[in-house]
Write a protein that holds these residues in place. Structure first.
Motif, PDB file in Angstrom:
ATOM      1  N   ARG A   1      37.521  49.518  25.401  1.00  0.00           N
ATOM      2  CA  ARG A   1      38.380  48.344  25.543  1.00  0.00           C
ATOM      3  C   ARG A   1      38.478  47.550  24.247  1.00  0.00           C
ATOM      4  NH1 ARG A   1      35.875  44.609  28.869  1.00  0.00           N
ATOM      5  NH2 ARG A   1      33.909  45.742  28.960  1.00  0.00           N
ATOM      6  N   PHE A   2      37.496  47.693  23.359  1.00  0.00           N
ATOM      7  CA  PHE A   2      37.434  46.854  22.166  1.00  0.00           C
ATOM      8  C   PHE A   2      38.284  47.405  21.010  1.00  0.00           C
ATOM      9  CE2 PHE A   2      33.320  46.224  24.374  1.00  0.00           C
ATOM     10  CZ  PHE A   2      33.518  44.882  24.734  1.00  0.00           C
ATOM     11  N   GLY A   3      38.827  48.601  21.170  1.00  0.00           N
ATOM     12  CA  GLY A   3      39.604  49.183  20.065  1.00  0.00           C
ATOM     13  C   GLY A   3      40.977  49.654  20.516  1.00  0.00           C
ATOM     14  N   GLN A   4      41.701  50.279  19.553  1.00  0.00           N
ATOM     15  CA  GLN A   4      43.027  50.825  19.841  1.00  0.00           C
ATOM     16  C   GLN A   4      42.883  52.288  20.221  1.00  0.00           C
ATOM     17  OE1 GLN A   4      45.984  49.155  19.692  1.00  0.00           O
ATOM     18  NE2 GLN A   4      44.834  47.271  19.288  1.00  0.00           N
ATOM     19  N   PRO A   5      43.427  52.704  21.358  1.00  0.00           N
ATOM     20  CA  PRO A   5      43.344  54.116  21.735  1.00  0.00           C
ATOM     21  C   PRO A   5      44.019  55.006  20.689  1.00  0.00           C
ATOM     22  CG  PRO A   5      44.217  52.774  23.531  1.00  0.00           C
ATOM     23  CD  PRO A   5      44.177  51.909  22.323  1.00  0.00           C
ATOM     24  N   VAL A   6      43.407  56.140  20.412  1.00  0.00           N
ATOM     25  CA  VAL A   6      43.960  57.075  19.424  1.00  0.00           C
ATOM     26  C   VAL A   6      44.409  58.323  20.150  1.00  0.00           C
ATOM     27  CG1 VAL A   6      43.445  58.468  17.389  1.00  0.00           C
ATOM     28  CG2 VAL A   6      42.429  56.190  17.645  1.00  0.00           C
TER      29      VAL A   6
ATOM     30  N   VAL B   1      37.416  56.002  13.739  1.00  0.00           N
ATOM     31  CA  VAL B   1      37.636  56.466  15.106  1.00  0.00           C
ATOM     32  C   VAL B   1      36.287  56.801  15.737  1.00  0.00           C
ATOM     33  CG1 VAL B   1      38.688  58.247  16.539  1.00  0.00           C
ATOM     34  CG2 VAL B   1      39.915  57.342  14.554  1.00  0.00           C
ATOM     35  N   LEU B   2      36.040  56.234  16.887  1.00  0.00           N
ATOM     36  CA  LEU B   2      34.766  56.441  17.574  1.00  0.00           C
ATOM     37  C   LEU B   2      35.020  57.002  18.966  1.00  0.00           C
ATOM     38  CD1 LEU B   2      33.064  53.015  16.681  1.00  0.00           C
ATOM     39  CD2 LEU B   2      32.705  55.213  15.531  1.00  0.00           C
ATOM     40  N   GLN B   3      34.097  57.821  19.412  1.00  0.00           N
ATOM     41  CA  GLN B   3      34.146  58.329  20.789  1.00  0.00           C
ATOM     42  C   GLN B   3      33.358  57.358  21.655  1.00  0.00           C
ATOM     43  OE1 GLN B   3      35.924  61.034  21.616  1.00  0.00           O
ATOM     44  NE2 GLN B   3      36.513  61.362  19.469  1.00  0.00           N
TER      45      GLN B   3
END
Ligand code: ZN
Length: 149
Positions: free
Chosen positions: A31-36, A22-24
């Motif tokens: 846009r490149f990942g899944q929102p957590v 998980v990255l901030q």
């Protein structure tokens, strides 16, 4: 606040899952990942809901067994008795010359039960009715499968 991917200084960062971590990230990189979703809120709501559900389930776990017992009896409806069933018992018993007490002993029941049965004020369980039929050789039930004697 610094985006963990591009290093841009931005006012709002979004927690995003990329390849298991998980990255901030800034709005461009998120846009490149899944929102957590925020983990604290989701976790407590989920656990609370589950434990309430589990507690509520405990009493119902016993209920199906009771329902099964009721179903068993429902599949075995009470015998349909002739309207004069208790008269027949008394008549047959008197023909045999038995006292209510003697009849009770043969039935393995109390004399008081015999008297209640013969007065029609007590309908014995089907098992006892069948026993009475055998003992007195009398038919008390309306049996749709057998013609009346
Ligand atoms: Zn970025």
């Amino acid at each position: 606040m610094i985006c963990e991917m591009c290093g841009k200084d931005t006012e709002t960062l979004t927690a995003v899952r990329i390849e298991g971590s998980v990255l901030q990230l800034c709005s461009d990189c998120s846009r490149f990942g899944q929102p957590v979703s925020p983990p604290a809120t989701t976790g407590s709501v989920g656990r609370g809901g589950y434990s309430e559900f589990a507690e509520a389930r405990r009493p119902t776990a016993i209920r199906p067994r009771r329902t099964e017992e009721r179903d068993v009896f429902a599949e075995m409806p009470d015998l349909e008795l002739r309207p004069d069933w208790f008269h027949r018992i008394r008549h047959a018993r008197e023909l045999l010359g038995w006292t209510p007490e003697e009849f009770g002993k043969r039935l393995n029941e109390k004399k008081s039960l015999v008297l209640k049965v013969e007065s029609g004020s007590f309908r014995p369980p089907d098992a006892i009715l069948r026993k009475i039929e055998r003992l007195l050789k009398v038919r008390l039930t309306v049996d749709p499968n057998a013609p009346a004697p």
